[in-house]
Design a protein around this motif. Structure first.
Motif, mmCIF file in Angstrom:
data_model
loop_
_atom_site.group_PDB
_atom_site.id
_atom_site.type_symbol
_atom_site.label_atom_id
_atom_site.label_comp_id
_atom_site.label_asym_id
_atom_site.label_seq_id
_atom_site.Cartn_x
_atom_site.Cartn_y
_atom_site.Cartn_z
ATOM 1 N N VAL A 239 0.170 -1.577 -0.432
ATOM 2 C CA VAL A 239 -0.824 -0.735 0.227
ATOM 3 C C VAL A 239 -2.192 -1.257 -0.183
ATOM 4 N N TYR A 240 -2.977 -1.679 0.790
ATOM 5 C CA TYR A 240 -4.269 -2.283 0.481
ATOM 6 C C TYR A 240 -5.277 -1.202 0.115
ATOM 7 N N PRO A 241 -6.071 -1.448 -0.931
ATOM 8 C CA PRO A 241 -6.957 -0.387 -1.451
ATOM 9 C C PRO A 241 -8.199 -0.129 -0.604
ATOM 10 N N GLU A 242 -8.463 -0.976 0.383
ATOM 11 C CA GLU A 242 -9.678 -0.805 1.184
ATOM 12 C C GLU A 242 -9.336 -0.217 2.551
ATOM 13 N N ILE A 243 -10.096 0.771 2.965
ATOM 14 C CA ILE A 243 -9.935 1.368 4.286
ATOM 15 C C ILE A 243 -10.923 0.706 5.239
#
Length: 336
Positions: A239-243
């Motif tokens: 899950v990538y930490p940046e939106i």
């Protein structure tokens, strides 16, 4: 005789009543609140871990292309060949230079031998021998340099073969035979490594998406109109930490996805929330005059209660029907 028959009849009636009580008790279902994970069907896009370009190592003309889109290649396989006509001329020039130096070397060797013979007879000075030896060494080194230069040209010609950078499947071949390309220009793109599904979800689901969570993979080629049909399972690997643009990005690892097309979209059912609900077995419900009823055991005896039903869910492998209203946690439902 009649009193005896009456006694036997009473015993049978009491036994039957006891059996009825046992059956009724055995057919009761205790309503308990159950926490259920809600799943949401979204589209995932198939991507490759790595997409490597097969680049030309020399400038020239593409003489042949040996692969097409979709072909499986192994690391080091020849994908295409680039030819530079100047290399053939340089090779001929190198051969001529080597031949000339070989002749000079033979002459220098002969002069050295002659000088050494004259020195032995006392007819020549040592300086003449030294000069002949120096000339012989110079020509020898020049010949070695010419041979090395030829090896460089030959290696450059071999680098006209464009090799696959890794095992994988060819995605695109943007050039055609006869095209003129420069060194470093890509001739093909190879998808190597494991395929995975990339999800782009609204940020409201960011808290619920966790690494390691199980997801369901829909049947290939089925859209939302046909409903979600489970064909396999996967696992959220990252899950990538940046939106970005209000969406959270997650990668799902799926086995046996190698036959999919890169950038192909398929349905994925993911866990997005958890909620507590009440449920009963489907056989506990009955419909009368368009209204759903269940029978609840009370202190005064069985009581029919109208309920509002929801969808179905699984509880420990058993199918349950959600009850939105009409029942409370701890109620005893009588099963038919």
């Amino acid at each position: 005789m009649r009193p005896l028959h009456s006694a036997l009849a009473n015993i049978l009636l009491i036994g039957a009543a006891g059996l009825v009580v046992v059956d009724a008790r055995a057919a009761e279902f205790l309503v308990k609140a159950t926490t259920v994970t809600e799943m949401k069907a979204v589209y995932g896009q198939v991507e490759s871990r790595t997409i490597l370009p097969a680049r030309a190592r020399i400038s020239g003309t593409v003489s042949s292309i040996r692969v097409t889109e979709g072909a499986q290649v192994g690391k080091g396989d020849v994908i295409a060949t680039v030819v530079d006509d100047k290399l053939a001329l340089q090779l001929r020039a190198a051969d001529a230079k080597i031949a000339a130096l070989n002749s000079q070397l033979d002459s220098a060797r002969t002069d050295l031998q002659r000088s050494q013979d004259l020195l032995a007879k006392g007819a020549a000075a040592q300086s003449r021998v030294d000069a002949a030896k120096t000339q012989f060494d110079v020509v020898t080194n020049q010949l070695a340099a010419a041979i090395a230069e030829k090896a460089v040209i030959e290696q450059t010609a071999k680098e006209g073969d464009i090799l696959a950078p890794a095992d994988g499947r060819v995605l695109t071949v943007p050039v055609a035979a006869g095209s003129v390309i420069v060194a470093g220009e890509p001739v093909a793109r190879v998808a190597s490594g494991q395929y995975y599904l990339r999800l782009s979800l609204p940020e409201r689901h960011a808290v619920e998406i966790t690494e390691g969570a199980r997801v369901d993979i829909g049947e290939r080629g089925k859209g939302t109109n046909a409903g979600f049909v489970k064909a396999g399972e996967g696992r959220i690997a990252k899950v990538y930490p940046e939106i970005e643009n209000g969406r959270v990005i997650a990668d799902v690892e799926v086995a046996d996805i190698g036959t999919y097309f890169v950038n192909e979209r398929t349905l994925v059912s993911i866990p997005v929330a958890k909620r507590t609900m009440l449920g009963v077995p489907p056989e506990a419900l009955r419909i009368a005059h368009g209204i759903d009823y269940v029978t609840v055991e009370t202190a005064e005896g069985p009581l029919d209660v109208a309920v509002v039903r929801g969808g179905t869910f699984q509880d420990s492998g058993q199918t349950r029907v959600e009850i939105l209203s009409g029942l409370a946690d701890g109620d005893k439902v009588v099963l038919p």
